[in-house]
Scaffold this active site. Sequence first.
Site, PDB file in Angstrom:
ATOM      1  N   ARG A   1     -14.696  -8.463  16.660  1.00 25.41           N
ATOM      2  CA  ARG A   1     -14.872  -8.765  18.085  1.00 25.41           C
ATOM      3  C   ARG A   1     -15.323  -7.509  18.821  1.00 25.41           C
ATOM      4  O   ARG A   1     -15.324  -6.418  18.256  1.00 25.41           O
ATOM      5  CB  ARG A   1     -13.519  -9.213  18.664  1.00 25.41           C
ATOM      6  CG  ARG A   1     -12.476  -8.103  18.507  1.00 25.41           C
ATOM      7  CD  ARG A   1     -11.176  -8.355  19.233  1.00 25.41           C
ATOM      8  NE  ARG A   1     -10.327  -7.178  19.177  1.00 25.41           N
ATOM      9  CZ  ARG A   1      -9.489  -6.864  18.189  1.00 25.41           C
ATOM     10  NH1 ARG A   1      -9.410  -7.649  17.120  1.00 25.41           N
ATOM     11  NH2 ARG A   1      -8.768  -5.767  18.239  1.00 25.41           N
TER      12      ARG A   1
ATOM     13  N   GLU B   1       0.869  -1.181   0.000  1.00 30.56           N
ATOM     14  CA  GLU B   1       0.000   0.000   0.000  1.00 30.56           C
ATOM     15  C   GLU B   1       0.901   1.225   0.000  1.00 30.56           C
ATOM     16  O   GLU B   1       2.011   1.159   0.531  1.00 30.56           O
ATOM     17  CB  GLU B   1      -0.861   0.053   1.287  1.00 30.56           C
ATOM     18  CG  GLU B   1      -2.102  -0.785   1.228  1.00 30.56           C
ATOM     19  CD  GLU B   1      -2.931  -0.714   2.502  1.00 30.56           C
ATOM     20  OE1 GLU B   1      -2.563   0.023   3.432  1.00 30.56           O
ATOM     21  OE2 GLU B   1      -3.952  -1.409   2.553  1.00 30.56           O
TER      22      GLU B   1
END
Length: 499
Positions: free
Chosen positions: A294, A202
């Site tokens: 989560r 990236e």
Amino acid sequence: MPTITKILIANRGEIALRIMRSAKEMGIQTVAVFSEADRTALHVRYADEAICIGPAPSNQSYLIGSKIIEACKQTGAQAIHPGYGFLSENAAFAREVKAAGLILIGPTPEAMEIMGNKLSAKAAALKYHIPMVPGTEEAITDINEAKERAVEVGFPILIKAAAGGGGKGMRIVEKVADFEEQMHLAVSEATSAFGDGSVFIERYVTSPRHIEIQVLGDTHGNIVHLFERECSVQRRHQKVIEEAPSSVLTPEIRERMGKCAVDVAKSVAYVGAGTVEFILDENLDFFFLEMNTRLQVEHPVTEMITGLDLVKEQIKIARGEALSFKQEDLKINGHAMELRVYAEDPLNNFLPDIGTLQTYTTPKGNGVRVDDGFEEGMEIPIYYDPMIAKLITYGKDRAEAIERMIRAIEEYDITGIQTTLSFGKFVMQHPAFTSGKFDTHFVGKYFNADSLKNDKEEEAMLAALTAVLLLQKEKVKIDGVAQSTQTESNWKRNRKDYI
Ligand code: MV4
């Protein structure tokens, strides 16, 4: 709709207690699991029932899915809350739970699997035209091809492990000449850390802010976002301070980011509580990085500003209930700060400082919340994460949340171990932090051990001065002086009485 009358909490420490408290308020029974090192832990005493699942090392206890499923069978718990860490993002465990006829309080194994890999996460998000940092869309297989792409993207670039987490397998490459070497290092690091050497590139955003959006999805296809958390103050990929809302987002950017987060969640038909991570550059352009499937450590700051209980929402979703609110019903109220109190020494490169909590008194009063799992006299086990507590403050605005945080840090009395409390106070008083002009380089740029020295020196000075005054004014005897040099924090607490 499934009935849940008993939940097993497959975790320890503050988060296990946090989950049990919400279950209890809902009239749901709780089962704790514990390792041999945690026999006397608070989460074990708080639960209605507790089962020992093995020796201290987590790979022999908290990480063994079969023991947790067995403990459910033994106790009749119908659902498992995995908390964070341990098995919380393990898709294979999620499948085993389902196959055993139990409910995992969390997303589907499929969503976990897709979001567990940064490349498949980005591929899923791409369908919704979510802004992403330019780079490669697939794992690098041909080094020359990758080098060409890196040149196209422009240096510096960042090599990332697809399976990565915690900054492992991540390398910054400044120039094309370094590319090949860094690439090999990243692949070998990723292979040893994750058993998967896939890496991608990236463009490296040099001074980003780390901003994440909390989302909730139910089993009826409704997905909402609960605004952002600012998590830029971190070191070595470990967050230390989080807050909500972020001081840089305008209502317009917040709305766009929120919509993107909801779309990312939609791309995997997300169910439960999740977090979509973005980086924001100097121009306030944001880019999707990954999604955490989560309940996160820093969820309390979102609870404070929305008035919701995220654990209760998770349980209601797991029971098959539809969300009881819509996006337009949600609104930000006030400001919340969280400091992670780690058993680490800020004066010694934040090395873990384990030992016994000789003194442990938590701050109290208006706008203060402490989520912890220890009490005075307990030893911090070496086997697990060194986070002993989360100190959360709430105020009508950012300034009040900061003032309360400083007051609460001063009230917090921990002896026997070094903690990140003093570091937290340093941050709360730093102009770059108070002005809101900071990024992920805050700690590296502004903090060194000397930053805390003045504070410590002031304490020592006050202690000496106090001793002299005591001698003079009260004419105390030598044994009286010995008594009056107990601890730094006592001196600090009492100093107004003497000077
Ligand atoms: C980045 C980035 C800059 N540019 N990606 C860090 C953890 C992981 N969730 C993603 N992270 C980053 N991704 C691009 N394209 C900066 C970070 C980052 C970081 C990177 C290197 C060293 C320290 C860092 C601290 C925070 C964020």
